[in-house]
Design a protein around this motif. Structure first.
Motif, PDB file in Angstrom:
ATOM      1  N   LEU A 119     -73.410 -31.368  18.909  1.00  0.00           N
ATOM      2  CA  LEU A 119     -72.588 -30.162  19.030  1.00  0.00           C
ATOM      3  C   LEU A 119     -71.121 -30.511  19.257  1.00  0.00           C
ATOM      4  O   LEU A 119     -70.218 -29.886  18.680  1.00  0.00           O
ATOM      5  CB  LEU A 119     -73.093 -29.296  20.184  1.00  0.00           C
ATOM      6  N   MET A 120     -70.876 -31.495  20.117  1.00  0.00           N
ATOM      7  CA  MET A 120     -69.493 -31.872  20.404  1.00  0.00           C
ATOM      8  C   MET A 120     -68.760 -32.354  19.159  1.00  0.00           C
ATOM      9  O   MET A 120     -67.561 -32.124  19.000  1.00  0.00           O
ATOM     10  CB  MET A 120     -69.451 -32.945  21.493  1.00  0.00           C
ATOM     11  N   ASN A 121     -69.492 -32.991  18.252  1.00  0.00           N
ATOM     12  CA  ASN A 121     -68.865 -33.484  17.023  1.00  0.00           C
ATOM     13  C   ASN A 121     -68.462 -32.358  16.071  1.00  0.00           C
ATOM     14  O   ASN A 121     -67.722 -32.575  15.120  1.00  0.00           O
ATOM     15  CB  ASN A 121     -69.807 -34.445  16.295  1.00  0.00           C
ATOM     16  N   LEU A 122     -68.962 -31.140  16.338  1.00  0.00           N
ATOM     17  CA  LEU A 122     -68.641 -29.999  15.489  1.00  0.00           C
ATOM     18  C   LEU A 122     -67.409 -29.248  15.973  1.00  0.00           C
ATOM     19  O   LEU A 122     -66.905 -28.359  15.288  1.00  0.00           O
ATOM     20  CB  LEU A 122     -69.835 -29.029  15.440  1.00  0.00           C
ATOM     21  N   LEU A 123     -66.927 -29.590  17.167  1.00  0.00           N
ATOM     22  CA  LEU A 123     -65.769 -28.896  17.721  1.00  0.00           C
ATOM     23  C   LEU A 123     -64.515 -29.192  16.907  1.00  0.00           C
ATOM     24  O   LEU A 123     -64.326 -30.314  16.430  1.00  0.00           O
ATOM     25  CB  LEU A 123     -65.541 -29.329  19.174  1.00  0.00           C
ATOM     26  N   PRO A 124     -63.651 -28.182  16.746  1.00  0.00           N
ATOM     27  CA  PRO A 124     -62.393 -28.411  16.017  1.00  0.00           C
ATOM     28  C   PRO A 124     -61.453 -29.320  16.798  1.00  0.00           C
ATOM     29  O   PRO A 124     -61.607 -29.497  18.016  1.00  0.00           O
ATOM     30  CB  PRO A 124     -61.816 -26.991  15.878  1.00  0.00           C
ATOM     31  N   SER A 125     -60.497 -29.862  16.113  1.00  0.00           N
ATOM     32  CA  SER A 125     -59.520 -30.760  16.730  1.00  0.00           C
ATOM     33  C   SER A 125     -58.825 -30.064  17.897  1.00  0.00           C
ATOM     34  O   SER A 125     -58.447 -28.906  17.817  1.00  0.00           O
ATOM     35  CB  SER A 125     -58.487 -31.177  15.673  1.00  0.00           C
TER      36      SER A 125
END
Length: 566
Positions: free
Chosen positions: A339-345
Motif C-alpha cells: 500500500l505504501m508503494n502506491l502513495l503519490p510523491s
C-alpha cells in the motif's frame, strides 16, 4: 515500486531534522548541572501527562503494528484489533490499582519491586529474563520488521535499513528518558498522520476499483460487504484462525493476562509513569488508552482492504514471497508495504516518516529500559555497588549500544516468519503468566513468600514450553491448546503452585511483606524494620471525577464495538 521521489526525500529529511533538533532542544533545556541516574532513566518529574501518554503509545506502536498487525488484518480480519481495544480497558485497571503501588514505594524498575517484595534472587532471575526477551524478541523483531518495511518502499537494502534504524535509535536513546519522552510526542503525531494517510489511500483505492470514485465511506462499506468474515471480533471453534484468537479468551482469558503483564509489569511501558506524580501518571495513562482505540484504524483496516483487493485479483505478485523462487508463498506481512508503494510523491514521504517514527520511538523506549534494568539491577548490584551517578549513566549508554548491536545482528534470522505479530505475542507469552502471577500475588496477597516468588520465576518458561510442545511429544494425546489458552492455564498453574508453597512454608517474620494503610499516615519506623515490605495506601485507589468520566467513555465505546462486530 520501491522508489522514493525527491519530494519524499525532502519530507523525510524535514522529519529527521525536526526530531533531531527538538531532541537537542529538550536535552539542553532540561539538562541539569549533573546528570543523575534517576534523571537519565526516568526523567523524574519532567514529563507532562500528554508526554507520558504519547510516549506510552510511541513505545508500544512500531513496525509490528504497521506491518505485522496489517498482515494479521489481511489474514484474520478485525479480530486482531482485540489486542488494542482490550489494552485500552487494561490501562484503566493499571492506572487505578497498579501504578499507585509503584509510586508509593518509589519503584524505578520492575526487578527493584521484586527485590523489595521478595528477595534479590527472584529479582535477578527476572531481570535476566527481561533483558533476554527485550533484546532477542522485542528489539530484534522491531528492527527486522522495520527494515523489511523500509527496504520494500525505498531503494535501500535490508542490511543498510537495519544499520540505519539501529544508529538513529541509539542517538535518540543516549539523550535519556527526557529526550525520548518529549520527542515521542512528535513521533506519535507523525505516525498517526502517516497512518491515516495510508488508510485513506487503501479505502479510496478500494472504492475506485468498485466504481464509486474516491469515497472513504464507500470503501468502508465495501470492506464489510466483500469480507464479512473479516469483521468478527469473537471466533467460533470452527473458524480456521481460532487457534490465534480463541473465542472468549480474547476478553477474559489469556488476553487479559497478556495485557496486564504487558501494561502493568513491563519496564519499558511502566517506566514512562514512574517519574511522575500519581495524578499526572493517571492522566497520561488514560490519554494512552484513548490513543489505543485509534490504532486499528491505521494498522488493521489497511490489511483488510488489501485482502479484499487481493481477493478480487489485484496485487497478486506483490503479496507473494519469493524466498524460494520455485515455490512463492502468500505473505500477509506484505500488505502494508504494498500500500505504501502506491502513495503519490510527497505523501509516500509522510508515510515513510511515520513508519520510521514508530520504529525509532519503540526501539528507543525498549533500549532505555534495557539500560535501566542492566545498570540499576545488574551492574550496580553485582559489579559496582559504589558506582557513581555518572558511572551508572555511562554504563546505561553502553548497554544501549551493545543491546542494539546484538539485536541488529540477530534480526535477519527472522526472515522465515509468516505473521511476525503473532510470533511476538506467542513467545512473549511464555513469560507473561509467571510475571503477572508474581506481581499480583506480591501486591495483593500478604502471605506470598520469597520461595513462592522464586518458584513462579523459574517455572513460567518450563510450564509454557511443556504446554506448547506436549501435543507433539504425545502424538496428539494431549490437546493442542491455542496460545492464549495456554497462557491462562500456565497463569493459574503458577498461582496455585505459589499459593501452596506460601501456605506450606510461610514467612518466619511476624509481619507480612505487604503493609496495609487506610490513610497516608505511614509507620515509617515499622517499615524500616522490615526490609521486604510493600506499602499499600488504599486511599490512592480513589480516582478523580475526570478519570471516571474518561474511563466510562472508553468502556462505552468498547461495548459498542464488540456489540456491532461480535
Amino acid at each position: 515500486m520501491n522508489t522514493l521521489q525527491i519530494a519524499d526525500y525532502i519530507v523525510f529529511f524535514i522529519y529527521f531534522i525536526l526530531v533531531s533538533s527538538y531532541g537537542i532542544y529538550i536535552y539542553r533545556k532540561k539538562k541539569t548541572s549533573g546528570t543523575s541516574s534517576k534523571d537519565f532513566f526516568l526523567a523524574e518529574g519532567s514529563l507532562t501527562w500528554w508526554a507520558i501518554g504519547a510516549s506510552l503509545i510511541a513505545s508500544n506502536i512500531s513496525a509490528e503494528h504497521f506491518i505485522g498487525m496489517s498482515g494479521s488484518g489481511f489474514a484474520l480480519g478485525l479480530a486482531i484489533s482485540t489486542y488494542e481495544w482490550m489494552a485500552a480497558a487494561t490501562l484503566i485497571i493499571v492506572a487505578i490499582f497498579i501504578i499507585p503501588m509503584y509510586l508509593k514505594n518509589k519503584i524505578f524498575t520492575m526487578p527493584q519491586f521484586l527485590a523489595k517484595r521478595y528477595d534479590d534472587t527472584v529479582s535477578t532471575i527476572m531481570a535476566v529474563i527481561w533483558l533476554l526477551v527485550y533484546v532477542f524478541v522485542n528489539l530484534t523483531s522491531i528492527i527486522y520488521l522495520g527494515a523489511l518495511a523500509i527496504s520494500s518502499i525505498a531503494p535501500i537494502s535490508f542490511e543498510w535499513c537495519v544499520a540505519g534504524l539501529s544508529i538513529f535509535s541509539v542517538i535518540v536513546t543516549l539523550g535519556g528518558m527526557k529526550v525520548i519522552g518529549y520527542t515521542d510526542v512528535f513521533q506519535v503525531l507523525v505516525l498517526i498522520i502517516g497512518g491515516l494517510v495510508t488508510t485513506y489511500l487503501a479505502l479510496t483505492l478500494l472504492s475506485e476499483q468498485f466504481g464509486f470514485g474516491k469515497d472513504v465511506f464507500k470503501g468502508l462499506a465495501i470492506l464489510r460487504k466483500e469480507a464479512p468474515d473479516h469483521f468478527h471480533m469473537i471466533f467460533e471453534k470452527s473458524n480456521p484462525h481460532y487457534k490465534e484468537l480463541p473465542g472468549m479468551s480474547v476478553l477474559i482469558g489469556g488476553m487479559l493476562i497478556n495485557n496486564l503483564a504487558y501494561w502493568g509489569c513491563n519496564q519499558y511501558i511502566v517506566q514512562r509513569a514512574l517519574g511522575a506524580d500519581l495524578k499526572t501518571a493517571r492522566k497520561g495513562i488514560l490519554f494512552a488508552a484513548f490513543l489505543k482505540m485509534l490504532v486499528p484504524v491505521i494498522a488493521v483496516l489497511p490489511g483488510i482492504a488489501m485482502y479484499v483487493m487481493h481477493h478480487n485479483g489485484m496485487f497478486q505478485k506483490e503479496m507473494l514471497d519469493f524466498t524460494d523462487p520455485l515455490k512463492p508463498v502468500l505473505k500477509p506481512d506484505h500488505a502494508y508495504p504494498t500500500l505504501m508503494n502506491l502513495l503519490p510523491s510527497g505523501l509516500k514521504g509522510v508515510a515513510f516518516a511515520a513508519l520510521t517514527a514508530a520504529i525509532v520511538a519503540s526501539l528507543a523506549g525498549k533500549a532505555n529500559s534495557i539500560s535501566t534494568i542492566f545498570s540499576l539491577d545488574i551492574y550496580k548490584k553485582y559489579f559496582n555497588k559504589n558506582a557513581s551517578e555518572r558511572k551508572l549513566v555511562l554504563t546505561g549508554r553502553w548497554a544501549v549500544i551493545i543491546s542494539m548491536l546484538i539485536a541488529a545482528i540477530v534480526a535477519p534470522a527472522l526472515k522465515s516468519l509468516d505473521q511476525a505479530y503473532q510470533f511476538i505475542q506467542e513467545y512473549a507469552g511464555f513469560f507473561s503468566p509467571g510475571v503477572l502471577a508474581i506481581f499480583l500475588l506480591g501486591m495483593f496477597w500478604k502471605k506470598t513468600t520469597a520461595q513462592a516468588g522464586l518458584a513462579g520465576a523459574l517455572l513460567t518458561v518450563p510450564i509454557s514450553t511443556v504446554l506448547k510442545f506436549l501435543p507433539t511429544w504425545t502424538n496428539g494425546a494431549f490437546p493442542d491448546y491455542p496460545f492464549l489458552d495456554r497462557m491462562t492455564i500456565a497463569f493459574f498453574a503458577i498461582v496455585i503452585i505459589m499459593v501452596i508453597i506460601s501456605l506450606l512454608k510461610p514467612n518466619p517474620e511476624r509481619r507480612s511483606n505487604v503493609t496495609d494503610y487506610t490513610s497516608s499516615d505511614l509507620l515509617t519506623q515499622d517499615i524500616e524494620e522490615n526490609e521486604h515490605v510493600i506499602e499499600m495506601d488504599t486511599s490512592l485507589f480513589k480516582v478523580s471525577t475526570g478519570f471516571i468520566i474518561g474511563s466510562f467513555i472508553i468502556c462505552g465505546i468498547l461495548v459498542a464495538l464488540y456489540t456491532v462486530f461480535w
